[in-house]
Design a protein around this motif. Structure first.
Motif, PDB file in Angstrom:
ATOM      1  N   GLY A 261       0.900  -1.173  -0.068  1.00 26.08           N
ATOM      2  CA  GLY A 261       0.120   0.029   0.071  1.00 26.08           C
ATOM      3  C   GLY A 261       0.875   1.192   0.192  1.00 26.08           C
ATOM      4  N   GLY A 262       2.223   1.378   0.376  1.00 26.87           N
ATOM      5  CA  GLY A 262       3.046   2.457   0.358  1.00 26.87           C
ATOM      6  C   GLY A 262       2.881   3.255   1.941  1.00 26.87           C
ATOM      7  N   ALA A 263       2.202   2.451   2.866  1.00 32.47           N
ATOM      8  CA  ALA A 263       2.398   3.227   4.027  1.00 32.47           C
ATOM      9  C   ALA A 263       3.532   3.208   4.810  1.00 32.47           C
ATOM     10  N   ASP A 264       3.901   3.929   5.674  1.00 34.59           N
ATOM     11  CA  ASP A 264       4.950   4.053   6.602  1.00 34.59           C
ATOM     12  C   ASP A 264       4.951   2.860   7.442  1.00 34.59           C
ATOM     13  N   ILE A 265       6.078   2.310   7.503  1.00 34.90           N
ATOM     14  CA  ILE A 265       6.298   1.260   8.443  1.00 34.90           C
ATOM     15  C   ILE A 265       7.114   1.039   9.443  1.00 34.90           C
ATOM     16  N   ILE A 266       6.616   0.341  10.750  1.00 35.27           N
ATOM     17  CA  ILE A 266       7.474   0.371  11.920  1.00 35.27           C
ATOM     18  C   ILE A 266       7.888  -1.192  11.943  1.00 35.27           C
ATOM     19  N   PHE A 267       8.951  -1.491  11.857  1.00 38.00           N
ATOM     20  CA  PHE A 267       9.254  -2.882  11.796  1.00 38.00           C
ATOM     21  C   PHE A 267       9.650  -3.599  13.471  1.00 38.00           C
ATOM     22  N   GLN A 268       8.713  -4.341  13.589  1.00 40.18           N
ATOM     23  CA  GLN A 268       8.954  -4.797  15.079  1.00 40.18           C
ATOM     24  C   GLN A 268       9.726  -6.164  15.191  1.00 40.18           C
ATOM     25  N   ILE A 269      10.702  -6.159  15.972  1.00 36.85           N
ATOM     26  CA  ILE A 269      11.685  -7.177  16.309  1.00 36.85           C
ATOM     27  C   ILE A 269      11.216  -7.944  17.585  1.00 36.85           C
ATOM     28  N   GLY A 270      10.618  -9.105  17.350  1.00 35.47           N
ATOM     29  CA  GLY A 270      10.034  -9.970  18.595  1.00 35.47           C
ATOM     30  C   GLY A 270      11.387 -10.656  19.098  1.00 35.47           C
ATOM     31  N   THR A 271      11.094 -11.403  20.031  1.00 32.56           N
ATOM     32  CA  THR A 271      12.026 -12.277  20.701  1.00 32.56           C
ATOM     33  C   THR A 271      12.658 -13.293  19.960  1.00 32.56           C
ATOM     34  N   ALA A 272      11.975 -13.741  19.003  1.00 31.57           N
ATOM     35  CA  ALA A 272      12.606 -14.721  17.967  1.00 31.57           C
ATOM     36  C   ALA A 272      13.138 -14.289  16.805  1.00 31.57           C
ATOM     37  N   ASN A 273      13.168 -12.724  16.751  1.00 34.61           N
ATOM     38  CA  ASN A 273      14.146 -12.062  15.508  1.00 34.61           C
ATOM     39  C   ASN A 273      13.476 -12.451  14.280  1.00 34.61           C
ATOM     40  N   TYR A 274      12.122 -12.873  14.256  1.00 40.55           N
ATOM     41  CA  TYR A 274      11.606 -13.311  13.066  1.00 40.55           C
ATOM     42  C   TYR A 274      11.788 -12.281  11.895  1.00 40.55           C
ATOM     43  N   GLY A 275      12.461 -12.680  10.773  1.00 43.02           N
ATOM     44  CA  GLY A 275      12.550 -11.924   9.334  1.00 43.02           C
ATOM     45  C   GLY A 275      14.014 -11.401   9.557  1.00 43.02           C
ATOM     46  N   VAL A 276      14.498 -11.228  10.515  1.00 45.38           N
ATOM     47  CA  VAL A 276      15.921 -10.931  10.777  1.00 45.38           C
ATOM     48  C   VAL A 276      16.844 -11.700  11.549  1.00 45.38           C
ATOM     49  N   ARG A 277      16.603 -13.066  11.350  1.00 41.48           N
ATOM     50  CA  ARG A 277      17.504 -13.892  12.219  1.00 41.48           C
ATOM     51  C   ARG A 277      18.069 -15.092  11.459  1.00 41.48           C
ATOM     52  N   ASP A 278      19.327 -15.296  11.964  1.00 43.06           N
ATOM     53  CA  ASP A 278      20.043 -16.556  11.404  1.00 43.06           C
ATOM     54  C   ASP A 278      19.092 -17.899  11.684  1.00 43.06           C
ATOM     55  N   ASN A 279      19.935 -19.063  11.290  1.00 45.29           N
ATOM     56  CA  ASN A 279      19.215 -20.140  11.718  1.00 45.29           C
ATOM     57  C   ASN A 279      19.138 -20.621  13.135  1.00 45.29           C
ATOM     58  N   LYS A 280      19.910 -20.021  13.948  1.00 43.78           N
ATOM     59  CA  LYS A 280      19.871 -20.338  15.224  1.00 43.78           C
ATOM     60  C   LYS A 280      18.879 -19.250  15.912  1.00 43.78           C
ATOM     61  N   GLY A 281      18.353 -18.371  15.495  1.00 46.57           N
ATOM     62  CA  GLY A 281      17.450 -17.545  16.016  1.00 46.57           C
ATOM     63  C   GLY A 281      17.855 -16.313  16.441  1.00 46.57           C
ATOM     64  N   HIS A 282      19.443 -16.192  16.230  1.00 43.45           N
ATOM     65  CA  HIS A 282      20.163 -14.680  16.748  1.00 43.45           C
ATOM     66  C   HIS A 282      19.856 -13.809  15.501  1.00 43.45           C
ATOM     67  N   LEU A 283      19.909 -12.615  15.892  1.00 46.32           N
ATOM     68  CA  LEU A 283      19.809 -11.167  15.056  1.00 46.32           C
ATOM     69  C   LEU A 283      21.064 -11.240  13.975  1.00 46.32           C
ATOM     70  N   ASP A 284      20.384 -11.153  12.710  1.00 47.63           N
ATOM     71  CA  ASP A 284      21.235 -11.391  11.640  1.00 47.63           C
ATOM     72  C   ASP A 284      21.461  -9.997  10.969  1.00 47.63           C
TER      73      ASP A 284
END
Length: 373
Positions: free
Chosen positions: A69-92
């Motif tokens: 849609g083109g809206a402003d987005i706030i990206f949330q980093i949860g405890t599992a780092n979904y979307g920004v995690r390596d295969n061990k679940g750490h922040l990538d």
């Protein structure tokens, strides 16, 4: 219109390479793709863009539908780092850089806890983990996605500030955290730590959630009985930030059943800069509170990946309702502000709202909280 005042632009993260500027004060709270459906995310994305407000991704990562849609987005980093995690679940950091490269992604929010289930991680049952959702989150298909109840790399105020500054350095964008307050003392020690470390280490914003957050996927006892309500914690947070001289540096988002104009106006009177709601926007999508969010059987198509059940949720049509809800909310709060004689909804303060202390008697919020001290 002449009977409603419009908000001025506010800047979050003035010291960041790319600060966020917006005049909106009412936006879409965190709801993950996975927990809610593709057409629901699309409708929210288009609707938020039409209303000129923001959309929080929730902890489930950034999908193409958030961006559509083109809206402003706030990206949330949860405890599992979904979307920004390596295969061990750490922040990538590489994945973090990739997300930050989207100009639409304006800020990053580290979620410590949420109102629906303080002290417990997100819950996505296996039958809602499709191939696409697994891809967006960086997890296995068909396996239940249960986030840890805390960030493994955050165990005290110092490590919280370290992570905030790490994310800010990598992304160049404003970073804050989301929390349900559990005890009044904690915010004091955090502010003290920020003062000791230096103002540049401070988060750019704090999102304060209430103990009465909602999702039909949360355990009833956590929803009802754990954490502090914003009625108590918001004034505490604002007063503490003021006392430590951090109020200008740290912007405040607040959530907690803020679904009608009087509630939002109350939050602005108390000192919030921004108000989030998930519930209100769920209603605009057609949610009837059937409390089947975790069963993939949501009858309105909002919280299911069953295509048959999604048929009634036409993203383009519902996006109109999403936009109207946000626009009308801001207009109605502007009308309240106008009748209080202020020029901007954010100029509402503690003298504009009263609190009932006993039957037949009320005092201004300002005086009420002064007495509490």
């Amino acid at each position: 219109s002449s009977d409603s005042v419009t908000p001025k632009t506010v800047t979050v993260g003035e010291n960041c390479p790319t600060p966020w500027r917006t005049s909106a004060f009412f936006g879409i709270s965190a709801m993950s793709y996975g927990a809610i459906s593709k057409p629901a995310v699309q409708a929210l994305s288009y609707g938020a863009a039409k209303a000129g407000t923001w959309l929080n991704t929730g902890e489930g990562g950034l999908s193409p539908y958030h961006l559509q849609g083109g809206a402003d987005i706030i990206f949330q980093i949860g405890t599992a780092n979904y979307g920004v995690r390596d295969n061990k679940g750490h922040l990538d950091d590489k994945k973090l850089t990739k997300v930050a490269a989207y100009p639409q992604v304006k800020m990053f929010e580290i979620k410590l806890s949420q109102g629906a289930k303080p002290g417990k991680g997100g819950i996505l049952p296996g039958d809602k983990v499709t191939a696409e959702i697994a891809e967006v989150r960086g997890i296995e298909v068909g396996k239940a996605s249960i986030s840890p109840n805390r960030h493994v790399d955050i165990h005290d105020d110092l490590s919280l500030l370290t992570k905030i500054n790490h994310v800010r350095k990598i992304t160049g964008k404003p970073v804050g955290f989301k929390v349900v307050m559990g005890s009044p003392e904690w915010i004091d020690t955090l502010c003290q730590t920020i003062q000791d470390q230096g103002l540049e280490q401070a988060p750019d914003f704090i999102t304060l959630d209430s103990c009465d957050g909602g999702t039909g996927a949360a355990p009833m006892t956590l929803m009802d009985d754990v954490g502090m309500s914003i009625k108590e914690s918001l004034p505490l947070l604002i007063n503490t930030l003021k006392r430590y001289g951090l109020r200008e540096r740290i912007k405040v988002f607040v959530a907690g059943k803020l679904v009608n104009p009087a509630d939002v106006a109350w939050a602005l009177c108390t000192g919030a800069d921004f108000c989030n709601t998930a519930r209100g926007f769920m209603f605009s999508l057609g949610c009837i509170q059937s409390l089947q969010c975790n069963k993939n059987t949501c009858p309105t198509g909002v919280a299911t990946h069953d295509l048959k059940l999604q048929r009634g949720l036409v993203a383009k049509e519902k996006s109109e309702r999403v936009a109207h809800y946000a626009q009308n909310m801001m207009k109605a709060v502007g009308m309240i502000a106008h009748s209080c004689g202020v020029e901007d909804p954010r100029d509402l303060n503690g003298s504009h709202a009263r609190i009932v202390v006993e039957t037949g008697k009320s005092i201004s919020i300002k005086d009420y909280y002064a007495e509490l001290k």
